[in-house]
Design a protein around this motif. Structure first.
Motif, PDB file in Angstrom:
ATOM      1  N   GLU A  11      -8.871 -69.903 -33.515  1.00  9.13           N
ATOM      2  CA  GLU A  11      -8.547 -70.164 -32.107  1.00  9.13           C
ATOM      3  C   GLU A  11      -9.532 -69.420 -31.195  1.00  9.13           C
ATOM      4  O   GLU A  11      -9.933 -68.311 -31.493  1.00  9.13           O
ATOM      5  CB  GLU A  11      -7.125 -69.692 -31.810  1.00  9.13           C
ATOM      6  N   THR A  12      -9.909 -70.037 -30.111  1.00 13.23           N
ATOM      7  CA  THR A  12     -10.823 -69.392 -29.176  1.00 13.23           C
ATOM      8  C   THR A  12     -10.159 -69.260 -27.809  1.00 13.23           C
ATOM      9  O   THR A  12      -9.620 -70.222 -27.277  1.00 13.23           O
ATOM     10  CB  THR A  12     -12.121 -70.212 -29.007  1.00 13.23           C
ATOM     11  N   ILE A  13     -10.204 -68.070 -27.274  1.00 10.62           N
ATOM     12  CA  ILE A  13      -9.657 -67.824 -25.943  1.00 10.62           C
ATOM     13  C   ILE A  13     -10.831 -67.505 -25.029  1.00 10.62           C
ATOM     14  O   ILE A  13     -11.698 -66.702 -25.386  1.00 10.62           O
ATOM     15  CB  ILE A  13      -8.693 -66.610 -25.979  1.00 10.62           C
ATOM     16  N   GLN A  14     -10.880 -68.147 -23.882  1.00  7.15           N
ATOM     17  CA  GLN A  14     -11.949 -67.832 -22.932  1.00  7.15           C
ATOM     18  C   GLN A  14     -11.452 -66.778 -21.945  1.00  7.15           C
ATOM     19  O   GLN A  14     -10.441 -66.971 -21.285  1.00  7.15           O
ATOM     20  CB  GLN A  14     -12.368 -69.088 -22.147  1.00  7.15           C
ATOM     21  N   ILE A  15     -12.150 -65.680 -21.882  1.00  4.00           N
ATOM     22  CA  ILE A  15     -11.773 -64.628 -20.946  1.00  4.00           C
ATOM     23  C   ILE A  15     -12.609 -64.797 -19.681  1.00  4.00           C
ATOM     24  O   ILE A  15     -13.827 -64.909 -19.750  1.00  4.00           O
ATOM     25  CB  ILE A  15     -12.058 -63.230 -21.543  1.00  4.00           C
ATOM     26  N   GLN A  16     -11.918 -64.820 -18.562  1.00  2.00           N
ATOM     27  CA  GLN A  16     -12.615 -65.011 -17.296  1.00  2.00           C
ATOM     28  C   GLN A  16     -12.390 -63.789 -16.410  1.00  2.00           C
ATOM     29  O   GLN A  16     -11.271 -63.485 -16.060  1.00  2.00           O
ATOM     30  CB  GLN A  16     -12.047 -66.261 -16.613  1.00  2.00           C
ATOM     31  N   THR A  17     -13.445 -63.084 -16.096  1.00  2.00           N
ATOM     32  CA  THR A  17     -13.321 -62.016 -15.112  1.00  2.00           C
ATOM     33  C   THR A  17     -14.273 -62.347 -13.970  1.00  2.00           C
ATOM     34  O   THR A  17     -15.096 -63.255 -14.093  1.00  2.00           O
ATOM     35  CB  THR A  17     -13.704 -60.636 -15.696  1.00  2.00           C
ATOM     36  N   ALA A  18     -14.150 -61.589 -12.895  1.00  2.00           N
ATOM     37  CA  ALA A  18     -15.026 -61.857 -11.756  1.00  2.00           C
ATOM     38  C   ALA A  18     -16.484 -61.708 -12.173  1.00  2.00           C
ATOM     39  O   ALA A  18     -17.356 -62.439 -11.713  1.00  2.00           O
ATOM     40  CB  ALA A  18     -14.689 -60.907 -10.610  1.00  2.00           C
ATOM     41  N   SER A  19     -16.753 -60.760 -13.069  1.00  2.00           N
ATOM     42  CA  SER A  19     -18.152 -60.487 -13.387  1.00  2.00           C
ATOM     43  C   SER A  19     -18.669 -61.294 -14.577  1.00  2.00           C
ATOM     44  O   SER A  19     -19.862 -61.399 -14.786  1.00  2.00           O
ATOM     45  CB  SER A  19     -18.353 -58.988 -13.650  1.00  2.00           C
ATOM     46  N   LYS A  20     -17.772 -61.856 -15.385  1.00  2.00           N
ATOM     47  CA  LYS A  20     -18.259 -62.474 -16.608  1.00  2.00           C
ATOM     48  C   LYS A  20     -17.224 -63.367 -17.284  1.00  2.00           C
ATOM     49  O   LYS A  20     -16.030 -63.171 -17.132  1.00  2.00           O
ATOM     50  CB  LYS A  20     -18.625 -61.353 -17.577  1.00  2.00           C
ATOM     51  N   LYS A  21     -17.742 -64.314 -18.045  1.00  2.00           N
ATOM     52  CA  LYS A  21     -16.882 -65.149 -18.878  1.00  2.00           C
ATOM     53  C   LYS A  21     -17.322 -64.986 -20.324  1.00  2.00           C
ATOM     54  O   LYS A  21     -18.515 -65.004 -20.600  1.00  2.00           O
ATOM     55  CB  LYS A  21     -17.050 -66.604 -18.441  1.00  2.00           C
TER      56      LYS A  21
END
Ligand code: NAD
Ligand code: ZN
Length: 355
Positions: free
Chosen positions: A1-11
């Protein structure tokens, strides 16, 4: 499984599953152009148990290896200095990458090395503990100062997280408990269905089926990501991730690190926060059911008898969230509805006495 992490500075992606480490080589060749050097940072325990498994998939990169002492001892200035020396001696540069191979301690150390070496180079987390589902996501990296844990650090997001569940099989039971306490925390602050699912399905941490472990970690990571993506630098909702940590940190530090795992201390802190929530916010939480459940999972549910309540209070006041004579606590209005409350010392002391 892949989870995409999204922050203001980076994905960035978090790959979760048995054997995902095998994708690391491909990721390195596609994600980096002109990769100069690969530095693996690990600790003594993980090196013995698992390093070979990582080396076989990284042969063509001829990685340099830095081994820290296991556990919290990895997060000292001395070890940090030695790691930077290793990076310089081996001519790492801005086109190099650090691979953090271990639990939260190695992750924090190597993340801070990556954040500060030449003003910041990329790193990848390859967590080997359950707790690291928490620490590997969010970009907080740090070492300890003798005057305070995690006091010297940075925000530095990884390029990716490779969470290979096969590596978790060797975890001692108290480390399983430590990490799973954070899973339960994630459920309590964000998702009542998930909480009920855990309570219904998790009965034995000694023999967690892979599918349950995987589901729990994926859920936990998604929740952590929700809070972090809204608040990368902890000025708002990210504070809710501290449920159970105000007392938990105080217990950990009063007991001496290493005698009580982080999550085991946080579990007691969560019970305390839930008690306060019932009392002060009129939360309608079935506390005795909860306590019975976590006891059956092997958690300690009482404050260790030798600890002084006054000392615990004064430790809690040193918390980064405290203000004057009150201490800020994360409480719950209900499961999934956290709220920050200022609570006076005297109320806190009374509640410790009647714990
Ligand atoms: P850890 O890294 O100290 O690992 C715990 C122990 O397990 C160590 O002795 C380690 O050598 C051993 N170990 C690791 N992987 C193993 C495996 N697969 N099999 C057998 N043994 C293994 O601790 P942790 O619980 O993973 O993390 C705790 C640290 O994480 C603390 O320093 C804490 O401050 C930090 N943390 C950071 C964040 C963050 O957001 N950065 C969040 C939570 C915790
Ligand atoms: Zn924690």
């Amino acid at each position: 499984e892949t989870i995409q992490i999204q922050t203001a500075s980076k994905k960035y992606p978090v790959f979760v599953g048995e054997g995902v480490r095998k994708e690391l080589g491909t990721f390195l060749s596609t994600h980096f152009t002109n990769l100069t050097r690969v530095l693996i940072m690990t600790d003594e325990t993980v090196e013995k148990l698992h390093l070979e498994k990582l080396l076989v998939v990284l042969k063509e990169w001829n990685p340099v290896i830095f081994t820290a002492p296991s556990g919290e001892k990895a997060k000292t200035f001395e070890v940090y200095y030695d790691a930077l020396s290793a990076a310089l001696e081996n001519r790492l540069d801005r086109k190099s990458v650090i691979l953090s191979f271990g639990g939260g301690a190695v992750g924090d150390l190597s993340g801070f090395v990556a954040a500060s070496f030449m003003r910041g180079i990329p790193f990848i987390q390859i967590p080997t503990t359950i707790l690291a589902h928490d620490s590997a996501v969010g970009g907080k990296v740090a070492i300890n100062h003798p005057l305070g844990k995690n006091m010297i650090g940075a925000f530095h997001q990884p390029e990716a997280v490779f969470y290979d569940l096969e590596l978790l099989k060797t975890l001692p039971i108290q480390e399983v408990r430590s990490g799973f306490a954070e899973v339960i925390k994630h459920a309590l602050i964000a998702d009542s269905d998930f909480y009920l699912w855990l309570k219904t399905n998790i009965h034995d941490l000694n023999s967690l089926p892979l599918s349950q472990l995987s589901d729990s970690l994926v859920k936990g990571i998604r929740i952590k990501n929700e809070f972090v993506s809204q608040d990368e630098r902890e000025t708002g909702v990210r504070v809710f991730l501290n449920l159970g940590h105000t007392l938990g940190h105080a217990i950990e530090s009063e007991m001496g690190y290493g005698n009580f795992t982080h999550g085991e201390a946080v579990m007691i802190g969560m019970i305390y926060a839930l008690k306060l929530s019932n009392k002060l916010l009129g939360m309608n939480f079935q506390l005795s059911e909860f306590v019975d459940w976590v006891k059956s999972l092997g958690y300690e549910t009482d404050i260790p008898g030798q600890l002084s309540f006054e000392r615990l209070i004064s430790k809690m006041k040193q918390d980064k969230k405290s203000v004057g004579e009150s201490i800020r606590f994360v409480l719950l209005d209900s499961v999934g509805q956290p709220r920050l409350e200022e609570i006076s010392e005297s109320v806190l002391l009374n509640e410790l006495k009647s714990f």
